[in-house]
Write an enzyme that holds these catalytic residues in place. Structure first.
Site, PDB file in Angstrom:
ATOM      1  N   TYR A 102     -17.384  16.258 -15.183  1.00  0.00           N
ATOM      2  CA  TYR A 102     -17.872  14.815 -15.081  1.00  0.00           C
ATOM      3  C   TYR A 102     -18.926  14.805 -14.017  1.00  0.00           C
ATOM      4  O   TYR A 102     -18.649  15.333 -12.903  1.00  0.00           O
ATOM      5  CB  TYR A 102     -16.311  13.963 -14.979  1.00  0.00           C
ATOM      6  N   ASP A 138      -8.534  18.348 -14.673  1.00  0.00           N
ATOM      7  CA  ASP A 138      -8.527  16.998 -15.125  1.00  0.00           C
ATOM      8  C   ASP A 138      -8.435  16.941 -16.539  1.00  0.00           C
ATOM      9  O   ASP A 138      -9.268  17.646 -17.345  1.00  0.00           O
ATOM     10  CB  ASP A 138     -10.303  16.591 -14.557  1.00  0.00           C
ATOM     11  N   LYS A 142      -9.565   5.790 -19.578  1.00  0.00           N
ATOM     12  CA  LYS A 142      -9.728   6.292 -20.751  1.00  0.00           C
ATOM     13  C   LYS A 142      -8.596   6.060 -21.675  1.00  0.00           C
ATOM     14  O   LYS A 142      -8.334   5.016 -21.855  1.00  0.00           O
ATOM     15  CB  LYS A 142     -10.555   7.682 -20.776  1.00  0.00           C
ATOM     16  N   ARG A 147       0.836  -1.026   0.027  1.00  0.00           N
ATOM     17  CA  ARG A 147       0.040   0.065  -0.107  1.00  0.00           C
ATOM     18  C   ARG A 147       1.045   1.218   0.024  1.00  0.00           C
ATOM     19  O   ARG A 147       0.660   2.246  -0.634  1.00  0.00           O
ATOM     20  CB  ARG A 147      -0.742  -0.265   1.247  1.00  0.00           C
TER      21      ARG A 147
HETATM   22  C1  LIG Z   1     -13.203  13.535 -17.293  1.00  0.00           C
HETATM   23  C2  LIG Z   1     -13.313  12.473 -16.444  1.00  0.00           C
HETATM   24  N1  LIG Z   1     -12.768  12.418 -15.061  1.00  0.00           N
HETATM   25  C3  LIG Z   1     -13.066  11.602 -14.132  1.00  0.00           C
HETATM   26  C4  LIG Z   1     -13.548  10.425 -14.471  1.00  0.00           C
HETATM   27  C5  LIG Z   1     -13.740   9.502 -13.251  1.00  0.00           C
HETATM   28  O1  LIG Z   1     -12.844   8.216 -13.800  1.00  0.00           O
HETATM   29  P1  LIG Z   1     -13.018   6.716 -13.440  1.00  0.00           P
HETATM   30  O2  LIG Z   1     -14.280   6.246 -14.024  1.00  0.00           O
HETATM   31  O3  LIG Z   1     -11.734   5.955 -13.728  1.00  0.00           O
HETATM   32  O4  LIG Z   1     -13.367   6.819 -12.005  1.00  0.00           O
HETATM   33  C6  LIG Z   1     -14.375  10.325 -15.597  1.00  0.00           C
HETATM   34  C7  LIG Z   1     -15.060   8.856 -15.911  1.00  0.00           C
HETATM   35  O5  LIG Z   1     -15.916   8.965 -16.936  1.00  0.00           O
HETATM   36  C8  LIG Z   1     -14.228  11.162 -16.607  1.00  0.00           C
HETATM   37  O6  LIG Z   1     -14.771  11.273 -17.996  1.00  0.00           O
END
Ligand SMILES: Cc1ncc(COP(=O)(O)O)c(C=O)c1O
Length: 394
Positions: free
Chosen positions: A102, A174, A199, A50
């Site tokens: 998101y 992000d 992604k 961890r």
């Molecule tokens: C722009 C964005 N940030 C964060 C996330 C969250 O990621 P995760 O699904 O890996 O938790 C997503 C998920 O679709 C996303 O599109």
């Protein structure tokens, strides 16, 4: 070793393959929770997975070097990475956040972080005056996605970072939709960059993962504390999948972009069936210049609004090749209705306010032959188009 593609393949360097004494060309999968001490008084770099795992460490070094960052951290999901970043803040702090984020981040903010007395103001991050006027004495950060979801509008990292620096607050980006191949946000002034590696970085719809990078030592210490104390770390097998995905990132993204351009050309021709197409560089305002200046390419996600003569549910139910599924950035093409799927977390009023209507479609263009994708969309339009009164009378 400075080339971006070389770094994709080798991370920080060939000798960063740790104690690989076998000649294996891949970093080993260290499937071990614990590490033996040579003697009770000795110091072990690794003691418990961890806290640190060599496979995870390779990935963390790799994302750091791709972003030109000093520190990288891998978490169990993009959402865990976002949560880790928000643990930097305490009750009474205020954060300016983009109104188009998101849905899961929206949920984290509204249903969890607000209960911890962290305050948020949602703004249009394309409107710099709006951003600056939202800053208060207790503001600690500005948080946004460079390409917003689902409208694909580009926010300037440079301009936001200038405002943030002027007020002594962090810029948090992000950058899931772009990856370091298309934008290195730290070099544009951001302090912290987050990726859902689920992604494009992973790229194969087979791993959920999140990454964070920063150059700020204090932030890095806190992010490590969160990994170790909260424990939402990425498992070594999942690190391997992301490491493997990253090796082909540039090749895949080049093809995603090429395919997206062909699909865009086709969608442009559907003037009767489509009201509006959203893709970076096509907003027709000053954000197009920002896109040209700050992005190396626009990725594979296209959003479009169907005309009223197309039934949106019939449209997304009809493809035979393209999957009806959330997520994006993978080898296979995915289609969805944000209103019912990715953005269903947002209350209806919020969806209406930002323009997420039931007619809105998000398409993540994959690596299939673009001609096949276009043929699939064409037959979906044919099935979903409502007949006019004259046509149905025939
Ligand atoms: C722009 C964005 N940030 C964060 C996330 C969250 O990621 P995760 O699904 O890996 O938790 C997503 C998920 O679709 C996303 O599109």
């Amino acid at each position: 070793m400075t080339g971006f593609n070389t770094k994709l393949v080798y991370g920080k360097g060939l000798n960063n393959l740790h104690d690989n004494c076998t000649g294996a060309v891949n970093v080993p999968l260290y499937q071990s929770t614990t590490y033996a001490f040579k003697d009770i008084d000795g110091e072990n770099k690794y003691d418990y997975s961890r806290s640190l795992n060599p496979t995870r460490e390779y990935l963390e070094d790799q994302i750091a070097c791709l972003e030109d960052a000093k520190h990288g951290f891998a978490y169990a999901s993009g959402s865990a990475a976002i949560h880790a970043v928000f643990t930097l803040f305490k009750p009474g702090d205020h954060i300016v956040v983009s109104k188009n984020i998101y849905g899961g981040t929206f949920r984290l903010i509204n249903d969890y972080l607000k209960n911890l007395d962290i305050e948020f103001t949602q703004v249009d991050t394309q409107d710099l005056a709006d951003v600056e006027s939202a800053i208060k004495p207790n503001t600690k950060a500005i948080y946004f996605e460079t390409i917003d979801n689902p409208f694909m509008k580009v926010t300037s990292v440079k301009h936001i970072a200038e405002i943030a620096h002027k007020h002594g607050v962090f810029t948090i980006v992000d950058n899931t939709f772009l990856t370091p191949y298309l934008q290195q946000a730290l070099n544009l002034g951001a302090d912290i960059v987050i990726h859902s590696a689920t992604k494009y970085l992973g790229g194969h719809s087979d791993v959920i993962a999140g990454l964070v990078v920063t150059n700020n030592e204090e932030v890095a210490d806190k992010l490590y504390f969160c990994q170790n104390a909260v424990g939402g770390i990425l498992a070594p097998e999942d690190c391997m999948l992301v490491i493997r995905g990253i090796k082909t990132l540039s090749v895949r993204l080049d093809r995603h972009i090429q395919n997206a351009e062909k699909v865009l050309q086709y969608l442009d021709s559907k003037t009767d069936e489509i009201k509006h197409i959203y893709y970076p560089g096509r907003a027709g305002d000053e954000t197009d210049e920002i896109a040209r200046n700050e992005l190396k390419g626009y990725g594979g996600v296209i959003t479009f609004e169907l005309s009223d003569n197309v039934d949106p549910k019939a449209f997304v139910n009809s493809p035979e090749l393209i999957w009806l599924a959330v997520s994006l950035g993978s080898v296979e093409s995915l289609i969805e209705l944000p209103y019912y799927m990715t953005h269903a977390e947002l209350p209806v009023e919020e969806r209406n306010k930002v323009g997420i209507t039931p007619q809105l479609v998000r398409l993540s263009v994959g690596l299939e032959d673009p001609e096949d994708l276009i043929a699939d969309l064409e037959q979906a339009f044919a099935k979903a188009k409502k007949l006019t009164a004259v046509e149905s009378a025939k």
